[in-house]
Design a protein around this motif. Structure first.
Motif, short mmCIF file in Angstrom:
data_model
loop_
_atom_site.label_atom_id
_atom_site.label_comp_id
_atom_site.label_asym_id
_atom_site.label_seq_id
_atom_site.Cartn_x
_atom_site.Cartn_y
_atom_site.Cartn_z
N ALA A 1 50.87 68.47 52.52
CA ALA A 1 50.81 69.15 53.81
C ALA A 1 52.02 70.06 54.01
O ALA A 1 51.89 71.20 54.49
CB ALA A 1 50.73 68.12 54.93
N ASP A 2 53.20 69.57 53.65
CA ASP A 2 54.40 70.40 53.77
C ASP A 2 54.33 71.58 52.82
O ASP A 2 54.72 72.71 53.17
CB ASP A 2 55.65 69.57 53.47
N LEU A 3 53.87 71.34 51.60
CA LEU A 3 53.76 72.41 50.63
C LEU A 3 52.78 73.48 51.11
O LEU A 3 52.98 74.68 50.88
CB LEU A 3 53.31 71.85 49.28
N ALA A 4 51.73 73.04 51.81
CA ALA A 4 50.74 74.00 52.33
C ALA A 4 51.37 74.94 53.36
O ALA A 4 51.02 76.11 53.44
CB ALA A 4 49.57 73.25 52.95
N VAL A 5 52.31 74.43 54.16
CA VAL A 5 53.00 75.26 55.14
C VAL A 5 53.79 76.37 54.43
O VAL A 5 53.75 77.54 54.81
CB VAL A 5 53.94 74.41 56.02
N LEU A 6 54.51 75.99 53.39
CA LEU A 6 55.30 76.96 52.62
C LEU A 6 54.38 77.94 51.91
O LEU A 6 54.63 79.16 51.91
CB LEU A 6 56.19 76.23 51.62
N ASN A 7 53.31 77.46 51.31
CA ASN A 7 52.38 78.33 50.60
C ASN A 7 51.70 79.32 51.53
O ASN A 7 51.47 80.49 51.16
CB ASN A 7 51.33 77.50 49.86
N GLU A 8 51.36 78.87 52.70
CA GLU A 8 50.72 79.77 53.67
C GLU A 8 51.67 80.91 54.04
O GLU A 8 51.25 82.08 54.14
CB GLU A 8 50.33 78.98 54.92
N PHE A 9 52.94 80.59 54.20
CA PHE A 9 53.96 81.60 54.50
C PHE A 9 54.07 82.60 53.35
O PHE A 9 54.04 83.83 53.57
CB PHE A 9 55.30 80.92 54.75
N ILE A 10 54.20 82.12 52.12
CA ILE A 10 54.35 83.00 50.96
C ILE A 10 53.11 83.87 50.78
O ILE A 10 53.21 85.08 50.53
CB ILE A 10 54.62 82.19 49.68
N GLN A 11 51.94 83.26 50.90
CA GLN A 11 50.71 84.01 50.72
C GLN A 11 50.62 85.18 51.69
O GLN A 11 50.24 86.29 51.32
CB GLN A 11 49.50 83.10 50.90
N SER A 12 51.01 84.94 52.93
CA SER A 12 50.95 86.02 53.92
C SER A 12 51.92 87.14 53.58
O SER A 12 51.60 88.33 53.75
CB SER A 12 51.25 85.47 55.32
N LYS A 13 53.10 86.80 53.05
CA LYS A 13 54.10 87.81 52.71
C LYS A 13 53.67 88.63 51.49
O LYS A 13 53.92 89.84 51.43
CB LYS A 13 55.45 87.14 52.44
N VAL A 14 53.02 87.98 50.53
CA VAL A 14 52.54 88.71 49.35
C VAL A 14 51.36 89.59 49.73
O VAL A 14 51.30 90.77 49.36
CB VAL A 14 52.14 87.72 48.23
#
Length: 277
Positions: free
Chosen positions: A243-256
């Motif tokens: 769940a925590d990793l998903a928060v970080l991944n969602e952030f990175i995905q939006s930036k890319v």
């Protein structure tokens, strides 16, 4: 301009959707999670090993820049809503420090099988491969460089930053050339500028800085197929929940996906080429 390998959004989008179901978008995970602990402490600690333009440190002010530093700062301040602290380290200690909880995220790590045995990774923000920068006026390369065989010679000294992915990439393939391991990026570049070494092995994006800054003499050799092609991401502890990793991944995905990472890369390169501006 930078030849960045776009992330495979179909796979990551599916992962994000599945993970988001666990965290309901940007809602944080249950108490006891990594991000809950960070929010409780009020600070996100980002492990910083210098590798321009990914991570840079002003030698006078101690301030951190570079596009991974910017991403870590953005994630801490705008997603977790906490202060961000950069903890200086070396590439030899970047994984061990994360494991021993000296910081919460390690920046700009190449995602390798060996490292995955010790830590976990976010989705990639950018890709990576190793190239070789050299002085095209060096008589050792007068016949040109067409393959690794042209540089893997006893009279060729190749500098690399100790402990980096570039170090691990060239060590098993260079059988005859002398590998000169140095502690930092400045020392690696200076060894080439002073002609103490003949080449430097570095990330392609980093060597691009050198050739743009010194077009009169600097050139690069990029092996084909690409050497040490890997994803570059944030390192997190094994205990980090999905769940925590998903928060970080969602952030990175939006930036890319929005092109923000490309803009940060260009700004970091510009700062490297024109440090006074």
């Amino acid at each position: 301009m930078f030849g960045l390998n776009r992330c495979k959004f179909g796979i990551f989008a599916l992962t994000a959707l599945l993970s988001t179901a666990l965290v309901s978008g940007t809602v944080y995970a249950d108490d006891g999670s990594t991000w809950q602990a960070v929010r409780k402490a009020g600070v996100l600690r980002c492990g910083a090993a210098v590798a321009p333009p990914y991570v840079m440190r002003d030698p006078i002010t101690g301030g951190h820049s570079g596009f991974f530093s910017d991403l870590c700062r953005d994630f801490g301040e705008n997603v977790l809503k906490v202060k961000v602290e950069f903890v200086d380290t070396t590439w030899d200690n970047i994984v061990a420090g994360l494991q021993s909880e000296k910081w919460d995220l390690s920046m700009a790590l190449n995602d390798t099988p060996a490292r995955r045995e010790a830590i976990s990774f976010s989705m990639p923000a950018i890709d990576y491969n190793v190239s070789f920068a050299y002085n095209k006026k060096n008589p050792k390369f007068a016949a040109g460089i067409r393959s690794m065989a042209d540089i893997d010679k006893k009279d060729v000294a190749i500098a690399v930053m100790s402990g980096t992915a570039a170090d691990k990439a060239v060590t098993p393939i260079l059988k005859q050339a002398q590998i000169v391991r140095l502690p930092g990026d400045d020392e690696v570049r200076l060894s080439l500028l002073s002609r103490r070494t003949d080449m430097i092995a570095d990330p392609s994006i980093t060597n691009m800085l050198l050739t743009q800054a010194h077009p009169d003499w600097a050139a690069t050799f990029s092996p084909n197929p690409p050497l040490a092609h890997q994803d570059v991401a944030f390192g997190v502890r094994k205990s980090t929940s999905p769940a925590d990793l998903a928060v970080l991944n969602e952030f990175i995905q939006s930036k890319v996906k929005t092109g923000a990472v490309d803009k940060l890369v260009k700004a970091s390169v510009e700062k490297m080429l024109n440090p006074g501006k």
